[in-house]
Design a protein around this motif. Sequence first.
Motif, short mmCIF file in Angstrom:
data_model
loop_
_atom_site.label_atom_id
_atom_site.label_comp_id
_atom_site.label_asym_id
_atom_site.label_seq_id
_atom_site.Cartn_x
_atom_site.Cartn_y
_atom_site.Cartn_z
N TYR A 66 0.83 -1.20 0.00
CA TYR A 66 0.00 0.00 0.00
C TYR A 66 0.86 1.25 0.00
O TYR A 66 0.57 2.22 -0.70
N ALA A 67 1.93 1.19 0.81
CA ALA A 67 2.83 2.34 0.86
C ALA A 67 3.40 2.61 -0.54
O ALA A 67 3.37 3.74 -1.04
N VAL A 71 2.70 5.97 -2.75
CA VAL A 71 3.83 6.89 -2.67
C VAL A 71 4.75 6.78 -3.87
O VAL A 71 5.08 7.77 -4.51
N ALA A 72 5.13 5.56 -4.19
CA ALA A 72 6.19 5.41 -5.19
C ALA A 72 5.64 5.17 -6.59
O ALA A 72 6.37 5.26 -7.56
N ASP A 74 3.87 6.39 -9.47
CA ASP A 74 3.28 7.56 -10.13
C ASP A 74 2.12 7.19 -11.02
O ASP A 74 1.13 7.90 -11.11
N LEU A 77 -1.16 6.91 -9.35
CA LEU A 77 -1.81 8.19 -9.06
C LEU A 77 -2.51 8.74 -10.29
O LEU A 77 -3.61 9.28 -10.20
#
Lengths: 305, 690
Positions: A66-67, A71-72, A74, A77
């Motif tokens: 999940y992290a 976060v990592a 792109d 997102l």
Amino acid sequence: MNVIRLKNWRYVMRELLKNKHALVLMAPYFILFAVFTIIPVGMSLVLSFTQYNLLEMPRWVGWDNYAHLFVADDVFLIALKNTFLFAVITGPISYIACFIFAWLINELPPKIRAVLTLILYAPSIAGNTYLIWQTLFSSDSYGYMNSFLMKWGVIMEPIQWLQDPRYMLPILMMVQLWLSLGTSFLAFIAGLQNVDRTLYEAGAIDGIRNRWQELWFITLPSMRPQLMFGAVIQITSAFAVAEISIYMIGFPSVDYAAHTIVTHLVDYGTIRFQMGYASAIATVLFAIMMGTNMITQKLLRKVGD
Amino acid sequence: MLTKKTIIIWALVLLMASIYVPTASAEAEDEGYNYSYWGEAAPAPDAYRAERVIYGDDLGVGKMAAPQDLYISDTGVYVADTGNNRIIVLNNELTTELVISEFDNAGAKDAFNKPEGVYADGEGHLYVADTGNKRVVELAADGTFIRVIAEPHSTLIRGSFQYAPIKVAVDKAQRLYVISRGAYEGVMEFDSGGEFSGFVGTNRVKFNPLDLFWKRISTKKQREQMEQFIPLEFNNIAIDDDGFMYTTTVEENADRPIKKLNPSGVDILRSEGYFPPKGDIGTVATGSIPGSSIFADVTQDVGGMYSALDSKRGRIFTYDKDGNLLYMFGGLGAEQGKFRSPAAIGMMGEKAIVLDKDTGRLTVFAPTRYGSLIRDAVVSLDNGKSEESSEAWSNVLKLNSNFEVAYIGIGKSLLKQGENKEAMTYFKLGNNRTKYSEAFKRYRKQVVMDHFGMILLSIAGAVALVVGVFKFVRRRAAGSGYYEEIGVLKNPFYTMVHPFNGFWEMKFEKKGRVKIALGILLLLALFTIIKRQYSGFVVNFNNPSALNSINELKYVILPFLLWCVANWSLTTLMDGEGKFKEIVMATGYSLLPFVIIYLPQTLYSNVITGDESSFYHLLDTIAILWFIGLLFVGTMTVHQYSAGKTIVTMLLTLIVIGILLFLGVLFFSMLQQMISFVASIYHELSFRVH
């Protein structure tokens, strides 16, 4: 503590024994539902905390997936952004459009109604209707859209509709809207047919002044089950948009401009076989859908007050 | 009569003058400027200054007569002295090597006739566009005749075409590119054998769909009467080291008067700057020199830079390969470093030489410290040396802190080094939103990485809090009985989600208050100011130095008042039942969605990148649609109209607003006229009395 537990346990057992007939009658469906729905979903949830590539044993990694996802990654997102845009724009519009079409058709005589229903429902049963849209938005000067615009001098050279990140999402939304007059549309027609006619007379006596009030206070509340069903179908289809993106624009799309959560899932699940990561994506999608469904149901409960 | 006061003042003035001796009298005033992101010309130091001026007499060749072209390469400097029918060749020290006025063509004497273009290839072979003789002549470096490339004949060329070569260029493969007067099909290309092979890089015809529509529906006869759409012709050409052609076009108000054509004739000029590379921007159509820049010549430079010469205002604009304006110099005038009618420009190393056809002189410009710093920065960036370029940019900024391109340059190298936060600051200074977005995205990722646990916990906590409060409120509400009376304060919020009921209660059950409506209006004004001032950089296109809170009020309060007054005056005629107070209330309550949405939207806009801004604009759209819906229902309820009549009324209200504005403007301009009339009469009288 223990005493209470024991008490609870005894109570449950007693209740089970008391209702054993009902339980036996429920069993066939329940077993099937558990085997084919609850267990896979639960397994996917568990898998999302592991690293699993189908060959080795899953390795527990905790929240890492999940992290990494938020976060990592792109691309995720971008996919999240696209999916939300898609859902927020096409979901409500197509829901309302479905209802309006159903409402309009409902007034017509039965024969014509049947024909029109078929016509409006046709796109969603036809399956791969992407072909039409691909000719329409073809990137050469033979595409209908390009040739029309060029003929009228709006543009000078063909626009690469399906390769240009600026146009991809809007076009996908249009196609999705066109395809979305599907199941919920039929459900609404059925719902409109089932509204009790006597209610309108009662309403007229009770001070309903115009068609809008009739719709809001009588028609919509009477067809609330169908509205719920339609909303669930629309939300899931809006969030699970992937096929049209893959067929129309290609996979992966240019600049990931038409990348959605589900195409991301397809990428990690069926191409890279990172099952743990894919499960995490699926879990996030599941959570989003659940949340949206709850909100929509809360809103739909307000219909008619 | 000299009073004491005047004597003292005079003494002071003399004293000041004696103290202040202008030190920079030898130095020319800096006249340069550069356009800021907001389109204002910010003064800048001179990047180039005139070093010397060379007349024909200085070269020992007599006066030049209307020279039209200048070409500079390693092999020398070539001037087409058009009026004297000759070509002057200078060496790189700018002394005369050779003057060619006639040559030996197959045993016969031959000469040029008004040659307007000259070019030399790598071996020093001269190509002369012999305009009057309709031919291009190739000569060896010593001036001996080699060949004539005569007028082309081809099916591609129109029958009525008059061939008049004015400029010529040759690429590495010995292909010849000729620009002819009246050749609107593009640049004429000749192969190495001198055979015409076609046109390249046609300028597109520009027309609007409406014209085309009329053309479509008119008859053939009518069509012949109409003006024809023909493309614009090129007027100059230059070839850079990579074989790309720079061309200029005589076109007013175009965004792309300069083109960079690749070998297949496609324009690949980048326009990434604040404004397209078109010289002066924001030019007015009136005044002593009206209209946009008109480029006469363009020349390539090192590091992908190119300079274009504006013949209208005599200015030279230099752009980098992305199309950012780096500096400008030159101008019209009689003194050194100005021109009367500049015709051509060339680069000799880092010096620029401009040919003025009116005065027949060459002006040599050398870069100042400021200019060479900019050039160093651009060239080292082009060679991938970001450290050195960053160094040079910061030195540029010491000389000119208004130079926004430098901030972007530094930001780029910071981004390369991973200094995201600093890069953000620089991109913000340089007003580059796409780059800022990129830096912000990386920075955001860093922050989220470092505080992932915290962020997750706080989100979970916030969700728990919201759910808890919700449950608590529910429990309290459930305890207070079945039907809940909506209070006066709660009514606006209730109206937002139940417009029909809410407006009904407002009108018939005394639930509305004018104070509350005006309060909402004031809140909206406040939030609008906050939004315009503090929304995130990626979506905030307001010039912070031009923001004025009092000014902002007119965009909120004035439309509101206008709408109320217009609607009231209209509905009194159209038997609406609403009183003025009710209209004010309904309109005020309809504005609530904006008040609700603007603050979170402003907060949200500070944590997004450029490609996530679509949600920001979506929120705007939602607020507007919601407002229109509420206003519609409000108007309908207040005036007791049917739906159709409400729509008509609302549209008519907009028209009435237009009329009101017109009357207002008329009234004020009349008032102004009267005031100035009275004032001038007063002045007149006061003069008469004295």
